[in-house]
Design a protein around this motif. Sequence first.
Motif, PDB file in Angstrom:
ATOM      1  N   LEU A 148      14.359  37.760   2.976  1.00  0.00           N
ATOM      2  CA  LEU A 148      14.912  38.676   2.228  1.00  0.00           C
ATOM      3  C   LEU A 148      16.416  39.224   2.751  1.00  0.00           C
ATOM      4  O   LEU A 148      17.486  39.050   2.141  1.00  0.00           O
ATOM      5  CB  LEU A 148      14.168  39.743   2.170  1.00  0.00           C
ATOM      6  CG  LEU A 148      12.714  39.562   1.376  1.00  0.00           C
ATOM      7  CD1 LEU A 148      11.905  40.842   1.254  1.00  0.00           C
ATOM      8  CD2 LEU A 148      13.213  39.475  -0.193  1.00  0.00           C
ATOM      9  N   LEU A 149      16.398  39.179   4.140  1.00  0.00           N
ATOM     10  CA  LEU A 149      17.681  39.647   4.914  1.00  0.00           C
ATOM     11  C   LEU A 149      18.656  38.524   4.702  1.00  0.00           C
ATOM     12  O   LEU A 149      19.976  38.909   4.552  1.00  0.00           O
ATOM     13  CB  LEU A 149      17.374  39.841   6.377  1.00  0.00           C
ATOM     14  CG  LEU A 149      16.305  41.335   6.694  1.00  0.00           C
ATOM     15  CD1 LEU A 149      16.382  41.266   7.910  1.00  0.00           C
ATOM     16  CD2 LEU A 149      17.312  42.399   6.037  1.00  0.00           C
ATOM     17  N   GLY A 150      18.286  37.440   4.895  1.00  0.00           N
ATOM     18  CA  GLY A 150      19.170  36.220   4.775  1.00  0.00           C
ATOM     19  C   GLY A 150      19.755  36.021   3.378  1.00  0.00           C
ATOM     20  O   GLY A 150      21.113  36.026   3.280  1.00  0.00           O
ATOM     21  N   THR A 151      18.875  36.265   2.220  1.00  0.00           N
ATOM     22  CA  THR A 151      19.396  36.045   1.278  1.00  0.00           C
ATOM     23  C   THR A 151      20.469  37.297   0.685  1.00  0.00           C
ATOM     24  O   THR A 151      21.299  37.081   0.027  1.00  0.00           O
ATOM     25  CB  THR A 151      18.112  36.178  -0.007  1.00  0.00           C
ATOM     26  OG1 THR A 151      17.250  34.832   0.423  1.00  0.00           O
ATOM     27  CG2 THR A 151      18.856  36.039  -1.435  1.00  0.00           C
ATOM     28  N   THR A 152      19.996  38.408   1.229  1.00  0.00           N
ATOM     29  CA  THR A 152      20.947  39.688   0.891  1.00  0.00           C
ATOM     30  C   THR A 152      22.216  39.555   1.439  1.00  0.00           C
ATOM     31  O   THR A 152      23.477  39.557   0.850  1.00  0.00           O
ATOM     32  CB  THR A 152      20.264  40.836   1.572  1.00  0.00           C
ATOM     33  OG1 THR A 152      19.100  40.979   0.811  1.00  0.00           O
ATOM     34  CG2 THR A 152      21.091  42.039   1.101  1.00  0.00           C
ATOM     35  N   LEU A 153      22.307  38.851   2.654  1.00  0.00           N
ATOM     36  CA  LEU A 153      23.678  38.866   3.470  1.00  0.00           C
ATOM     37  C   LEU A 153      24.534  37.752   2.839  1.00  0.00           C
ATOM     38  O   LEU A 153      25.661  37.714   2.843  1.00  0.00           O
ATOM     39  CB  LEU A 153      23.211  38.590   5.007  1.00  0.00           C
ATOM     40  CG  LEU A 153      22.624  39.839   5.814  1.00  0.00           C
ATOM     41  CD1 LEU A 153      22.493  39.703   7.042  1.00  0.00           C
ATOM     42  CD2 LEU A 153      23.574  40.864   5.791  1.00  0.00           C
ATOM     43  N   VAL A 154      23.790  36.555   2.549  1.00  0.00           N
ATOM     44  CA  VAL A 154      24.338  35.293   1.968  1.00  0.00           C
ATOM     45  C   VAL A 154      25.002  35.831   0.422  1.00  0.00           C
ATOM     46  O   VAL A 154      26.358  35.718   0.269  1.00  0.00           O
ATOM     47  CB  VAL A 154      23.566  34.086   1.876  1.00  0.00           C
ATOM     48  CG1 VAL A 154      24.280  33.208   1.056  1.00  0.00           C
ATOM     49  CG2 VAL A 154      23.350  33.516   3.089  1.00  0.00           C
ATOM     50  N   VAL A 155      24.360  36.445  -0.172  1.00  0.00           N
ATOM     51  CA  VAL A 155      24.625  37.052  -1.719  1.00  0.00           C
ATOM     52  C   VAL A 155      26.042  37.967  -1.218  1.00  0.00           C
ATOM     53  O   VAL A 155      27.030  38.006  -2.049  1.00  0.00           O
ATOM     54  CB  VAL A 155      23.680  37.759  -2.264  1.00  0.00           C
ATOM     55  CG1 VAL A 155      24.218  38.391  -3.507  1.00  0.00           C
ATOM     56  CG2 VAL A 155      22.721  36.640  -2.928  1.00  0.00           C
ATOM     57  N   HIS A 156      25.821  38.780  -0.431  1.00  0.00           N
ATOM     58  CA  HIS A 156      27.050  39.807  -0.132  1.00  0.00           C
ATOM     59  C   HIS A 156      28.127  39.020   0.245  1.00  0.00           C
ATOM     60  O   HIS A 156      29.160  39.214  -0.284  1.00  0.00           O
ATOM     61  CB  HIS A 156      26.424  40.762   1.058  1.00  0.00           C
ATOM     62  CG  HIS A 156      27.613  41.532   1.642  1.00  0.00           C
ATOM     63  ND1 HIS A 156      28.566  41.076   2.680  1.00  0.00           N
ATOM     64  CD2 HIS A 156      27.984  42.877   1.151  1.00  0.00           C
ATOM     65  CE1 HIS A 156      29.164  42.142   2.969  1.00  0.00           C
ATOM     66  NE2 HIS A 156      29.219  43.322   2.188  1.00  0.00           N
ATOM     67  N   ALA A 157      28.075  37.946   1.152  1.00  0.00           N
ATOM     68  CA  ALA A 157      29.246  37.209   1.388  1.00  0.00           C
ATOM     69  C   ALA A 157      29.906  36.249   0.270  1.00  0.00           C
ATOM     70  O   ALA A 157      31.222  36.394   0.194  1.00  0.00           O
ATOM     71  CB  ALA A 157      29.116  36.293   2.616  1.00  0.00           C
ATOM     72  N   LEU A 158      28.896  35.813  -0.544  1.00  0.00           N
ATOM     73  CA  LEU A 158      29.540  35.170  -1.584  1.00  0.00           C
ATOM     74  C   LEU A 158      30.100  36.046  -2.771  1.00  0.00           C
ATOM     75  O   LEU A 158      31.067  35.525  -3.311  1.00  0.00           O
ATOM     76  CB  LEU A 158      28.348  34.223  -2.272  1.00  0.00           C
ATOM     77  CG  LEU A 158      27.823  33.160  -1.404  1.00  0.00           C
ATOM     78  CD1 LEU A 158      26.689  32.478  -2.166  1.00  0.00           C
ATOM     79  CD2 LEU A 158      28.759  31.997  -1.081  1.00  0.00           C
ATOM     80  N   VAL A 159      29.605  37.012  -2.760  1.00  0.00           N
ATOM     81  CA  VAL A 159      30.135  37.967  -4.028  1.00  0.00           C
ATOM     82  C   VAL A 159      31.546  38.326  -3.304  1.00  0.00           C
ATOM     83  O   VAL A 159      32.483  38.423  -4.305  1.00  0.00           O
ATOM     84  CB  VAL A 159      29.427  39.131  -4.310  1.00  0.00           C
ATOM     85  CG1 VAL A 159      30.138  40.232  -4.863  1.00  0.00           C
ATOM     86  CG2 VAL A 159      27.946  38.834  -4.643  1.00  0.00           C
ATOM     87  N   LEU A 160      31.628  38.844  -2.209  1.00  0.00           N
ATOM     88  CA  LEU A 160      32.976  39.170  -1.459  1.00  0.00           C
ATOM     89  C   LEU A 160      34.155  37.991  -1.749  1.00  0.00           C
ATOM     90  O   LEU A 160      35.215  38.222  -2.088  1.00  0.00           O
ATOM     91  CB  LEU A 160      32.945  39.643  -0.202  1.00  0.00           C
ATOM     92  CG  LEU A 160      32.081  40.811   0.118  1.00  0.00           C
ATOM     93  CD1 LEU A 160      32.447  41.555   1.537  1.00  0.00           C
ATOM     94  CD2 LEU A 160      32.558  42.054  -0.844  1.00  0.00           C
ATOM     95  N   LEU A 161      33.466  36.687  -1.315  1.00  0.00           N
ATOM     96  CA  LEU A 161      34.483  35.614  -1.475  1.00  0.00           C
ATOM     97  C   LEU A 161      34.932  35.315  -2.776  1.00  0.00           C
ATOM     98  O   LEU A 161      36.356  35.098  -3.145  1.00  0.00           O
ATOM     99  CB  LEU A 161      33.545  34.261  -1.025  1.00  0.00           C
ATOM    100  CG  LEU A 161      34.449  32.965  -1.135  1.00  0.00           C
ATOM    101  CD1 LEU A 161      35.709  32.967  -0.193  1.00  0.00           C
ATOM    102  CD2 LEU A 161      33.246  31.824  -0.849  1.00  0.00           C
ATOM    103  N   VAL A 162      34.076  35.584  -3.975  1.00  0.00           N
ATOM    104  CA  VAL A 162      34.570  35.491  -5.335  1.00  0.00           C
ATOM    105  C   VAL A 162      35.288  36.457  -5.643  1.00  0.00           C
ATOM    106  O   VAL A 162      36.731  36.204  -6.278  1.00  0.00           O
ATOM    107  CB  VAL A 162      33.339  35.450  -6.361  1.00  0.00           C
ATOM    108  CG1 VAL A 162      33.628  35.443  -7.897  1.00  0.00           C
ATOM    109  CG2 VAL A 162      32.467  34.215  -5.963  1.00  0.00           C
ATOM    110  N   LEU A 163      35.201  37.703  -5.128  1.00  0.00           N
ATOM    111  CA  LEU A 163      36.190  38.878  -5.526  1.00  0.00           C
ATOM    112  C   LEU A 163      37.416  38.439  -4.941  1.00  0.00           C
ATOM    113  O   LEU A 163      38.547  38.769  -5.637  1.00  0.00           O
ATOM    114  CB  LEU A 163      35.668  40.197  -5.174  1.00  0.00           C
ATOM    115  CG  LEU A 163      34.225  40.528  -6.171  1.00  0.00           C
ATOM    116  CD1 LEU A 163      33.795  41.871  -5.543  1.00  0.00           C
ATOM    117  CD2 LEU A 163      34.520  40.591  -7.540  1.00  0.00           C
TER     118      LEU A 163
END
Length: 206
Positions: A148-163
């Motif tokens: 759960l922690l890993g998925t949250t952090l990876v999603v966070h990083a990917l969303v910031l990258l796309v933005l």
Amino acid sequence: MRAATGLRRRRLVPSLLLNGALPVVAYALLQSHMDSVTALALAMAVPVGVTVAVFVARRRVDPIGAVAVVAFGIALLVLALSGGNDLVLKLQEAVITGPVGVACLVSVAIGKPLHLLLFKMLDRRRPGRAVPVPASERRRVANVVTSLLGTTLVVHALVLLVLALSLPTGTYLAIARPLGLAIVAAGAAVVMWYRRRVATPDPAAR
């Protein structure tokens, strides 16, 4: 317990405003007077400076601010090495959350979840106190929590990258920080819910 929770919440709101809203305002004021990279660097430095000043004056660490300080230091280093690419400053949080998230997921994949280390540390530091998870369940719980922690952090990083790749700097600052904090808060809430669920005895099992 409730008083402590209320105190943490009261401290959280100023921290969110400091680290989320203040850089947006600072960038809006500075961008007309200097190039965008310098304005962005100074805008990101404002909450970092306040966090350091609060720590020096009160000896109290703001967790969100502490992450911002570390991320800002890494971003400045990479910025210098990259020749002044503003994308580096935009992704200063993602350079931490992304690798940490990947490390969590890899640790689960190889059968050594990082959260299991926490149980072992608690056992060593508090040998007389029981961890609220049965020993037989710890590996399964550690796998779920670390995932759960890993998925949250990876999603966070990917969303910031796309933005960061798709939005101008001013718009990015207004959207990315609040959205990023919301993603992390949602992930943390799910983890806390799961840990409470695991720690609560099942009446049907009695």
